[in-house]
Design an enzyme around this catalytic site. Structure first.
Site, PDB file in Angstrom:
ATOM      1  N   HIS A  37     -14.449 -69.939 -77.169  1.00 56.27           N
ATOM      2  CA  HIS A  37     -14.574 -71.088 -76.279  1.00 56.27           C
ATOM      3  C   HIS A  37     -15.315 -70.648 -75.016  1.00 56.27           C
ATOM      4  CE1 HIS A  37     -11.075 -68.906 -74.711  1.00 56.27           C
ATOM      5  NE2 HIS A  37     -11.459 -69.379 -73.531  1.00 56.27           N
ATOM      6  N   HIS A 120     -19.533 -68.094 -70.432  1.00 60.13           N
ATOM      7  CA  HIS A 120     -19.678 -67.083 -71.484  1.00 60.13           C
ATOM      8  C   HIS A 120     -18.625 -67.336 -72.563  1.00 60.13           C
ATOM      9  CE1 HIS A 120     -16.438 -65.528 -68.945  1.00 60.13           C
ATOM     10  NE2 HIS A 120     -15.980 -64.928 -70.041  1.00 60.13           N
TER      11      HIS A 120
END
Length: 198
Positions: A37, A120
């Site tokens: 995620h 990220h």
């Protein structure tokens, strides 16, 4: 109460591309594919009333869908690397969404997030990985990228006390709306072909 955070989900195709980056780094504990995620805002441990208020405010966010792609990889912790990640393309829409969530959290009374937002996807947590091994791992995979994908929603996830890296539970889903078109519709007479005079 579990730890809460808002995030963007990674679609299956992109997650499969990320999974090909697993391996080849001693001391790495790889994140399970279903737990990939992009964290938008870590909220942490809050009481039930605060959690309800956060959900109520997040539910009012009205923002358009947007495109993202994952590109490049790197590590956090230069002298003592502690995680390896895949980068995320620049997106003004994602930054605006993240900024709105941050403002909501502060209005509710949460402390500002001390870290600068660096989108990220964490691929692995590192335990006693040597800097040389990390550099070698990254150098062979620097040209990584995925096809663009549409982000149609963001989610509120929870994590139980664990070593980090999941499993995560989706507590709430917040849809984004389809971008409103700025073009005239096909029904507009300006777009109708001119009648022939012949």
């Amino acid at each position: 109460m579990p730890r809460l955070f808002t995030a963007l989900e990674i679609p299956r195709n992109a997650a499969m591309s990320l999974s090909l980056l697993r391996g080849g780094l001693p001391g790495a504990r790889w994140i399970d594919v279903e737990n990939y995620h992009i964290t938008l805002r870590f909220i942490g441990d809050v009481d039930g009333r605060t959690a309800d208020e956060i959900v109520d405010r997040l539910d009012r966010i009205d923002r358009p869908e947007f495109q993202l792609r994952l590109e490049g990889i790197g590590s956090f912790g230069s002298k003592k690397p502690h995680s390896v990640w895949a980068g995320v393309s620049q997106s003004p829409d994602m930054s605006a969404l993240q900024g709105e969530i941050e403002r909501i959290c502060q209005r509710i009374g949460l402390q500002p997030d001390p870290r600068k937002f660096t989108p990220h996807v964490t691929l692995a947590r590192l335990k006693s990985s040597r800097v040389d091994d990390v550099v070698h791992y990254l150098s062979g995979r620097g040209n990584f990228y995925t096809q663009p994908f549409t982000v149609g929603r963001f989610v509120l996830l929870s994590s139980r006390e664990s070593v980090g890296g999941g499993p995560y539970l989706t507590e709430e889903i917040f849809p984004l709306h389809e971008p409103r078109s700025t073009y005239p519709t096909l029904g507009n007479s300006a777009l109708q072909p001119a009648k022939s005079m012949v």
